[in-house]
Design an enzyme around this catalytic site. Structure first.
Site, PDB file in Angstrom:
ATOM      1  N   GLU A  65      46.516  38.646  19.725  1.00 10.58           N
ATOM      2  CA  GLU A  65      45.398  38.227  20.578  1.00 10.58           C
ATOM      3  C   GLU A  65      44.309  39.279  20.448  1.00 10.58           C
ATOM      4  OE1 GLU A  65      44.511  35.373  22.465  1.00 10.58           O
ATOM      5  OE2 GLU A  65      42.713  36.597  22.627  1.00 10.58           O
TER       6      GLU A  65
ATOM      7  N   SER B 270      51.557  28.721  24.931  1.00 11.30           N
ATOM      8  CA  SER B 270      52.575  28.832  23.873  1.00 11.30           C
ATOM      9  C   SER B 270      53.467  30.076  24.021  1.00 11.30           C
ATOM     10  CB  SER B 270      51.923  28.781  22.494  1.00 11.30           C
ATOM     11  OG  SER B 270      50.828  29.664  22.394  1.00 11.30           O
TER      12      SER B 270
ATOM     13  N   ASP C  32      43.731  40.877  14.578  1.00 10.96           N
ATOM     14  CA  ASP C  32      43.473  39.558  14.013  1.00 10.96           C
ATOM     15  C   ASP C  32      44.806  38.910  13.585  1.00 10.96           C
ATOM     16  OD1 ASP C  32      42.423  37.393  12.567  1.00 10.96           O
ATOM     17  OD2 ASP C  32      42.341  38.607  10.746  1.00 10.96           O
TER      18      ASP C  32
ATOM     19  N   HIS D  48      47.528  33.264  17.592  1.00  9.70           N
ATOM     20  CA  HIS D  48      46.419  33.201  18.553  1.00  9.70           C
ATOM     21  C   HIS D  48      47.035  32.864  19.906  1.00  9.70           C
ATOM     22  CE1 HIS D  48      44.506  32.686  14.662  1.00  9.70           C
ATOM     23  NE2 HIS D  48      43.335  32.972  15.206  1.00  9.70           N
TER      24      HIS D  48
ATOM     25  N   ASP E 298      46.947  28.694  16.014  1.00  9.16           N
ATOM     26  CA  ASP E 298      46.228  27.911  17.026  1.00  9.16           C
ATOM     27  C   ASP E 298      44.906  28.586  17.401  1.00  9.16           C
ATOM     28  OD1 ASP E 298      45.629  26.152  19.090  1.00  9.16           O
ATOM     29  OD2 ASP E 298      46.892  27.215  20.539  1.00  9.16           O
TER      30      ASP E 298
END
Ligand code: SAM
Length: 314
Positions: free
Chosen positions: A118, A100, A147, A42, A168
């Site tokens: 993403e 990140s 996903d 994520h 995350d």
């Protein structure tokens, strides 16, 4: 899920905990020449303007990163994180906050790889532009518009058999707790030696508590840190703290967190309910000096304490 924008929260107390730990793990992986992969399920937008529309509006950074900037004697875990943030702000003013993906790129050597997932169309656009801006070679850093829970499966194990997986999600969807737990279980089946770092919010949701307890029951080496900065609000809104659960942590992380968490609690406390916890599985980390001898389960829980500090932005 399309309402969440991480820019709103960039540099807040939860980012501080998550990113300080991530930077430590990256630093540890860099001690060996063997290449490794970082998989960020994520990813978010990658890099955030703290004086921009979103972060500037929420002001969450004021009670996060900003409090660290002038604080005396940061422990090594925090000092390393601050150095990484400062590398994105060469003029000395902390106006750009690395998420990140940016922190990972900053740490990676040319032979290491970054794989990002993403789903938000705008975040993907910003992330693409961030990677270009940071000069990430296409072979090294790739974004998948899919996903992250599903996509993770096909990347494990990474060809180098060394890797860090950051999970995350925003947890806006309460199914994220279940999906995160399942992603770790599936991930460990494919890549038992992988380092999995899971962030989660301390919110008044039974799913958050259950996920953390289920992660602790996994038959693996783990480390679990939480940082609470204030009393939960009466309406249940807002984030009063967060947790990081690390599977197969660097053996150096426990000692670094032991030094850093009391300091972070003191600096980030918003009221007398601030506290931290640090727990580990009983199994010593492979490669650690303690691996040869049995170690009891460790539980460090600090008493609640008050700390007031006037926030400042440089
Ligand atoms: N990891 C980032 C960091 O530390 O800088 C922050 C990520 S933010 C908490 C969560 C991101 O996940 C959001 O940008 C959201 O659009 C994205 N997202 C939500 N559901 C997703 C999914 N199923 N797969 C991949 N990304 C997703």
């Amino acid at each position: 899920m399309f309402s969440y924008r991480h820019a709103f929260h960039a540099g807040n107390h939860a980012d501080v905990l998550k990113h300080a730990i991530l930077v430590q793990i990256l630093d540890y992986f860099n001690r060996k020449d063997t290449p490794y992969w970082v998989i960020d399920t994520h990813a978010g937008a990658g890099l955030y303007a703290l004086d921009g529309e979103w972060a500037g509006q929420s002001g969450e950074v004021v009670d996060g990163l900003d409090r660290l900037l002038d604080a005396p004697q940061p422990p090594e875990l925090v000092a390393r994180y601050l150095r990484a943030v400062q590398d994105f702000n060469p003029d000395g003013v902390a106006n750009r906050y690395p998420g990140s993906p940016a922190l990972a790129l900053h740490a990676l050597r040319p032979h290491d790889k970054l794989r990002l997932f993403e789903l938000h169309p705008t975040e993907i656009e910003v992330l693409e532009s961030t990677l270009r801006q940071l000069g990430a070679p296409r072979r090294q850093a790739a974004i998948a518009r899919e996903d992250g829970f599903g996509g993770l499966k096909r990347l494990l194990p990474p060809p180098t058999r060394r890797g860090i997986v950051l999970i995350d999600p925003s947890y806006e969807d309460k199914q994220d707790y279940r999906h995160t737990l399942q992603a770790v279980r599936d991930g460990l089946e494919r890549f038992a030696s992988g380092c999995f770092a899971i962030w989660y919010p301390l919110v008044q949701r039974v799913q958050a508590h259950e996920m953390a307890r289920a992660l602790e029951r996994l038959p693996v080496e783990w480390l679990h840190a939480t940082l609470t900065v204030r009393k939960p609000s009466a309406d249940g809104l807002g984030l009063h703290g967060s947790g990081m659960f690390i599977v197969n942590p660097p053996w150096t992380l426990h000692e670094e967190l032991r030094a850093a968490l009391p300091w972070l609690e003191k600096i980030l406390a918003q009221d007398e309910h601030a506290r931290h916890t640090l727990e580990t599985s009983a199994r010593p980390a492979a490669g650690s000096p303690a691996a040869a001898r049995p170690r009891p389960q460790s539980q460090d829980r600090a008493p609640a304490r008050a700390q007031k500090r006037s926030p400042s932005r440089k």
